[in-house]
Design a protein around this motif. Structure first.
Motif, PDB file in Angstrom:
ATOM      1  N   GLY A 117       0.803  -1.221   0.000  1.00 33.71           N
ATOM      2  CA  GLY A 117       0.000   0.000   0.000  1.00 33.71           C
ATOM      3  C   GLY A 117       0.829   1.261   0.000  1.00 33.71           C
ATOM      4  N   ILE A 118       0.138   2.390   0.188  1.00 34.63           N
ATOM      5  CA  ILE A 118       0.793   3.693   0.235  1.00 34.63           C
ATOM      6  C   ILE A 118       0.370   4.412   1.510  1.00 34.63           C
ATOM      7  CG2 ILE A 118       0.801   6.014  -0.824  1.00 34.63           C
ATOM      8  CD1 ILE A 118       0.866   4.698  -3.526  1.00 34.63           C
ATOM      9  N   VAL A 119       1.349   4.957   2.219  1.00 35.87           N
ATOM     10  CA  VAL A 119       1.067   5.683   3.453  1.00 35.87           C
ATOM     11  C   VAL A 119       0.419   7.019   3.101  1.00 35.87           C
ATOM     12  CG1 VAL A 119       2.065   6.660   5.562  1.00 35.87           C
ATOM     13  CG2 VAL A 119       3.023   4.568   4.575  1.00 35.87           C
ATOM     14  N   LYS A 120      -0.777   7.237   3.591  1.00 37.98           N
ATOM     15  CA  LYS A 120      -1.511   8.456   3.274  1.00 37.98           C
ATOM     16  C   LYS A 120      -1.301   9.546   4.325  1.00 37.98           C
ATOM     17  CE  LYS A 120      -3.571   7.534  -0.570  1.00 37.98           C
ATOM     18  NZ  LYS A 120      -3.331   8.360  -1.744  1.00 37.98           N
ATOM     19  N   ARG A 121      -1.130   9.125   5.565  1.00 39.26           N
ATOM     20  CA  ARG A 121      -1.029  10.125   6.623  1.00 39.26           C
ATOM     21  C   ARG A 121      -0.329   9.531   7.856  1.00 39.26           C
ATOM     22  NH1 ARG A 121      -5.168  11.652  10.455  1.00 39.26           N
ATOM     23  NH2 ARG A 121      -4.684  13.697  11.311  1.00 39.26           N
ATOM     24  N   VAL A 122       0.544  10.333   8.436  1.00 35.65           N
ATOM     25  CA  VAL A 122       1.167   9.998   9.721  1.00 35.65           C
ATOM     26  C   VAL A 122       0.982  11.232  10.580  1.00 35.65           C
ATOM     27  CG1 VAL A 122       3.314   9.378  10.899  1.00 35.65           C
ATOM     28  CG2 VAL A 122       2.880   8.492   8.603  1.00 35.65           C
ATOM     29  N   ALA A 123       0.291  11.105  11.700  1.00 40.00           N
ATOM     30  CA  ALA A 123      -0.030  12.305  12.483  1.00 40.00           C
ATOM     31  C   ALA A 123      -0.265  11.977  13.952  1.00 40.00           C
ATOM     32  CB  ALA A 123      -1.285  12.954  11.904  1.00 40.00           C
ATOM     33  N   PHE A 124      -0.286  13.028  14.744  1.00 34.23           N
ATOM     34  CA  PHE A 124      -0.626  12.891  16.165  1.00 34.23           C
ATOM     35  C   PHE A 124      -2.058  12.387  16.253  1.00 34.23           C
ATOM     36  CE2 PHE A 124      -2.575  14.771  19.983  1.00 34.23           C
ATOM     37  CZ  PHE A 124      -1.764  14.200  20.955  1.00 34.23           C
TER      38      PHE A 124
END
Ligand SMILES: [Zn+2]
Length: 261
Positions: A117-124
Motif C-alpha cells: 500500500g501507500i502511506v496516506k497520513r502519519v499524524a498525532f
C-alpha cells in the motif's frame, strides 16, 4: 532486463503477457481452456494480521481471565469493541461510538502492514500516541461500489523514531511500520495492567476526505451500525466498517503462512 527488479507477483503477469504475445492474430480469442492450460495461477495473497502474536484480548489467547471483560469479539459490550458508546466526562451521556476494534498488546510490540500500500497520513492521534493511515492494494468485499482500495487506520502507535514510515511512502505486506504506544494518561484495562493497544479502523475507500469528521451523522454511514445506540455518531467518514470479520480472516491466513504461531 538486467538491473530490473521483478516481484513474484509480476512474474505471473509477465508470463501472462508473453503467452498473449504468442498469439499472432489479434483477433484470436483467449478462451477458458487457454487460461486453464496456461500452467500458471494468479493469486492475490490474503491480508496479514498486523502482529506476529495473538492479541491479549482475543478469546482464544486471553492473557488472564480479567481480559475477557475486554474481549474484542463481543458486540458493543466493552471499550475494545466496535460501536461501543463513549460517554462525555461532563454529562456522562453517550456522545460517540467507538470506530475500531482494539487489539491489546504490550508497549513496543511491532506492528506490520497487512498488505502492500501507500502511506496516506502519519499524524498525532491523541493522549501522546500517533496514527498511521495506509491505503492498501486490497478491495474490501463489503464495498457496494467496486474498484476502491481499502484504507486502514493504525491508531495509538508509539511516537517518534518508532514510526518507520512517511507519508507518500510505499509499504509492502508484512513490513514493520511502527510499535504499540502507551496512552498518556494511561488506561488500566483491566486493572492493574499498564499496556497499549492497536486501535484499528477500516474504510472501504468509497468515501473521501478526513477519516475523523464530527459533522458526519449516524444516518450518513454506509456500513457502520449500532444495536444499542442507534442514531449516535461515530464521528468518522461514511465508508467506515466493523473490522471484526476481516480480522478473523487475517488470523486464519496468518496462521496458515506461519506468520502467527
Ligand atoms: Zn479504540
Amino acid at each position: 532486463m538486467s538491473g530490473f527488479k521483478v516481484a513474484k507477483r509480476d512474474i505471473a503477469k509477465l508470463y501472462l503477457k508473453t503467452q498473449c504475445d504468442n498469439i499472432e492474430n489479434t483477433g484470436d480469442i483467449i478462451d477458458k481452456d487457454f487460461l486453464k492450460g496456461g500452467g500458471f495461477k494468479l493469486e492475490t495473497p490474503g491480508l496479514l494480521f498486523p502482529f506476529r502474536k495473538m492479541p491479549q484480548n482475543h478469546p482464544d489467547s486471553l492473557k488472564n481471565a480479567k481480559y475477557d471483560s475486554y474481549n474484542y469479539h463481543y458486540n458493543e459490550k466493552n471499550a475494545a469493541t466496535f460501536a461501543y458508546g463513549r460517554r462525555s466526562k461532563k454529562t456522562k451521556k453517550i456522545v460517540r461510538l467507538h470506530a475500531a476494534r482494539d487489539l491489546y498488546y504490550d508497549v513496543n510490540e511491532p506492528i506490520y502492514a497487512i498488505a502492500d500500500g501507500i502511506v496516506k497520513r502519519v499524524a498525532f492521534f491523541y493522549y501522546d500516541t500517533w496514527v498511521i493511515e495506509i491505503e492498501h492494494e486490497y478491495e474490501a468485499k463489503i464495498a457496494k461500489i467496486k474498484g476502491h482500495k481499502m484504507l486502514v487506520r493504525y491508531g495509538e502507535v508509539k511516537k517518534g523514531s518508532a514510526i518507520l514510515v512517511k507519508e507518500g511512502e510505499k509499504v509492502t505486506r508484512g513490513q514493520k511500520i511502527g510499535e504499540i504506544g502507551l496512552l498518556n494518561p494511561y488506561v488500566r484495562q483491566p486493572y492493574p495492567d499498564k499496556r497499549g493497544m492497536l486501535h484499528i479502523e477500516m474504510y472501504t475507500g468509497e468515501g473521501s476526505g478526513n477519516l475523523s469528521d464530527k459533522s458526519i451523522k449516524y444516518s450518513d454511514m454506509l456500513y457502520a451500525t449500532s444495536k444499542k445506540n442507534k442514531g449516535i455518531t461515530f464521528q468518522r467518514r461514511k465508508d467506515l466498517f466493523d473490522p471484526l470479520d476481516l480480522l478473523n480472516e487475517m488470523i486464519k491466513t496468518s496462521k496458515k503462512e506461519n506468520w502467527i504461531e
